[in-house]
Design a protein around this motif. Sequence first.
Motif, PDB file in Angstrom:
ATOM      1  N   GLY A 281       0.817  -1.214   0.000  1.00 11.88           N
ATOM      2  CA  GLY A 281       0.000   0.000   0.000  1.00 11.88           C
ATOM      3  C   GLY A 281       0.847   1.258   0.000  1.00 11.88           C
ATOM      4  N   PRO A 327      -5.133   3.191  -1.263  1.00 10.21           N
ATOM      5  CA  PRO A 327      -4.764   1.830  -0.829  1.00 10.21           C
ATOM      6  C   PRO A 327      -4.435   1.733   0.654  1.00 10.21           C
ATOM      7  N   MET A 328      -4.230   2.866   1.317  1.00  8.02           N
ATOM      8  CA  MET A 328      -3.978   2.827   2.769  1.00  8.02           C
ATOM      9  C   MET A 328      -5.255   2.545   3.551  1.00  8.02           C
ATOM     10  N   LYS A 330      -8.458   0.220   3.749  1.00  9.44           N
ATOM     11  CA  LYS A 330      -9.114  -1.007   3.271  1.00  9.44           C
ATOM     12  C   LYS A 330      -8.597  -1.406   1.888  1.00  9.44           C
ATOM     13  N   ALA A 331      -7.302  -1.266   1.700  1.00 12.64           N
ATOM     14  CA  ALA A 331      -6.639  -1.625   0.444  1.00 12.64           C
ATOM     15  C   ALA A 331      -7.185  -0.846  -0.753  1.00 12.64           C
ATOM     16  N   ALA A 333     -10.357  -0.468  -1.346  1.00 11.89           N
ATOM     17  CA  ALA A 333     -11.704  -0.960  -1.684  1.00 11.89           C
ATOM     18  C   ALA A 333     -12.718   0.057  -1.167  1.00 11.89           C
TER      19      ALA A 333
ATOM     20  N   SER B  36      -3.440  -5.924   5.784  1.00 13.35           N
ATOM     21  CA  SER B  36      -4.875  -5.680   5.850  1.00 13.35           C
ATOM     22  C   SER B  36      -5.473  -5.979   4.481  1.00 13.35           C
ATOM     23  N   MET B  37      -6.477  -6.796   4.455  1.00 12.06           N
ATOM     24  CA  MET B  37      -7.147  -7.171   3.200  1.00 12.06           C
ATOM     25  C   MET B  37      -6.149  -7.602   2.123  1.00 12.06           C
ATOM     26  N   MET B  39      -3.240  -6.761   1.687  1.00 10.62           N
ATOM     27  CA  MET B  39      -2.317  -5.706   1.251  1.00 10.62           C
ATOM     28  C   MET B  39      -1.305  -5.436   2.349  1.00 10.62           C
ATOM     29  N   GLU B  40      -0.115  -5.067   1.921  1.00 12.44           N
ATOM     30  CA  GLU B  40       0.906  -4.649   2.887  1.00 12.44           C
ATOM     31  C   GLU B  40       0.775  -3.139   3.071  1.00 12.44           C
ATOM     32  N   ILE B  41       0.555  -2.725   4.301  1.00  9.22           N
ATOM     33  CA  ILE B  41       0.366  -1.303   4.584  1.00  9.22           C
ATOM     34  C   ILE B  41       1.580  -0.767   5.340  1.00  9.22           C
ATOM     35  N   PRO B  42       2.390   0.043   4.705  1.00 11.75           N
ATOM     36  CA  PRO B  42       3.581   0.553   5.393  1.00 11.75           C
ATOM     37  C   PRO B  42       3.220   1.567   6.469  1.00 11.75           C
TER      38      PRO B  42
END
Lengths: 512, 73
Positions: A281, A327-328, A330-331, A333, B36-37, B39-42
């Motif tokens: 993200g 994208p930060m 809920k990805a 969505a 999360s979901m 996805m990699e969240i930095p």
Amino acid sequence: MSFDDELDELKAREEKARAMGGPDRLARRDAQGVLNARSRIDALIDPGSWVETGLLAVSSIVPEDRDRTPADGKVAGFAKLDGRMVGVVSNDFTTKGASSSATNMKKIGHVKRVATERGFPLVFFGESSGARMPDNMGAKGMGTNLGNDPQQYIRTRRTPWAAAVLGQCYGSSAWYTCLADFAVMRKGAIMAVASPGLASFAIGQKVEAEDLGGWKLHSEVSGLVDRVAESDEEALDEIKRFMSYMPSHCNEVPPRAPVPAGSDDGAKRILDILPESRKRGYDVRKIIQCLADTDSFFEFKPRFGRTAVTGLARLGGRSVGFIASNPMGKAGALDVAGCEKATRFTVLCDSFNLPLILLVDTPGFVIGIEGEKQKAPGKIMNFMQALQMCTMPKLSVIMRKSYGQAYLNMGGGRNSDDVAAWPTAEVSFMDAHFATEIVTWGQQVSEADKQEIRDRMEKDSSAYGLAEIFAVQAVISPADTRRYLIQQLEIHELRMSGGIGEHRMAGWPTTY
Amino acid sequence: MATTQVTSEVIGSVWKIEKAEGDAVAEGELIMILESMKMEIPVEAPVAGTLAAIKVKPEESVEEDQVLCLIES
């Protein structure tokens, strides 16, 4: 011939009206670091530009209130803001809690009517206790005061409205905030239908004011305010900034601003922000800041509906609106709150001739029970309908993922005037991982075969696949995106109407 | 000395922690990665300073706005 007596009386009446609720009440506000109704106006407008209307108005229902209702608790008038005319209504809480009365509602109506008919914005400073009692009590009160202006709460978006929640806002202060195009709230202020006290008396609900209508509730949960400020002064600066992007009325194009030096340098940094891994993200606000003129991005509702980012900005000096999936959150969505936020912002931009830029990196809409309970399909269609109704230029950039219905909602296909894709774009009905599971559902398929299906689906989802069938008009480097957007804004300028859209959503609600 | 709370933007879990308590961090430097979901969240340092405390462990679930670490600057 001397008129000294008459002129002295006029002067005395004016001074009394300007004194508001008296020195003691004003001093208490000063001690708390809170501005009063008149100092708020002074802090907003160009010095010396104030033209007051209704200075000598007073309560007309209760005779004994005549001498203790200076300006009847709502200061109203006209002024210049950065050289442009605005109408202002500022609630004077030191006078009967700035409660709404027969006289002061006529004052508000006058300023609204003049601003709307003559084509300039309105600013409301909210701090009022609601309807004045006993003025509004009983059949006579209701029949005389409330409900006698059939235009009172019509929002036709002829001119921009901004509101600040600067204290207790019940009744009309809450209503006008919710009808405005832009709302800022000072921390410590409260906005609700009715006060915690009334909630306690009427329904037995013991609530803290902050829980009932504090800044956290409205900036994070209800989404009814766009920005939060630490002080009155900061709130007024936010209104000035909002107005700087806006035209005076719907038949005017927004003002152009000089392009700050170095504005073209940011786009080169996008490749450092965009992760190499499609699973990683990033904060899309950083991308917007790289694309927009330096320091011009003015975000709306940063703590609400965080799957989407909305905000005003400038591109090559032109005012534009950005809608981006983030994208930060809920990805990326898009959820119900994200759709509400995007819908409201689309209506704002379309109503005031602001082109729309959509930045896309979304795996689709959030699915599941919670969203369905919140009417997710309806919210998605509100957003979709708003985008299709929008007659301002729309430009869409597919940065990475764009899947399913969200591809359409975020401007894919013919839902934008021009669509560009970055080489990292991937477009399909759904993510290849999930699609493979669905097409092989209930079948004995080896992992190797599934991988082959996934690989084929991913290959068919590329930016070049879109370019070959002209589903995007260009594949561009992220570093060229600012230049692309500025060029496209010039190409798609509404020359036939002088930059003015059709405003087909001008009467849409201000809350979804 | 100011202490800055670094909070989670998402509901998810801690995947990797890239820094240790006491490390110096520059503004924008990667501290940890959440998941999360899918996805990699930095999680990046909002300010430069010293990582005074890390409040989570790998694989721990985190809520939106949960404090992940503290930076002193």
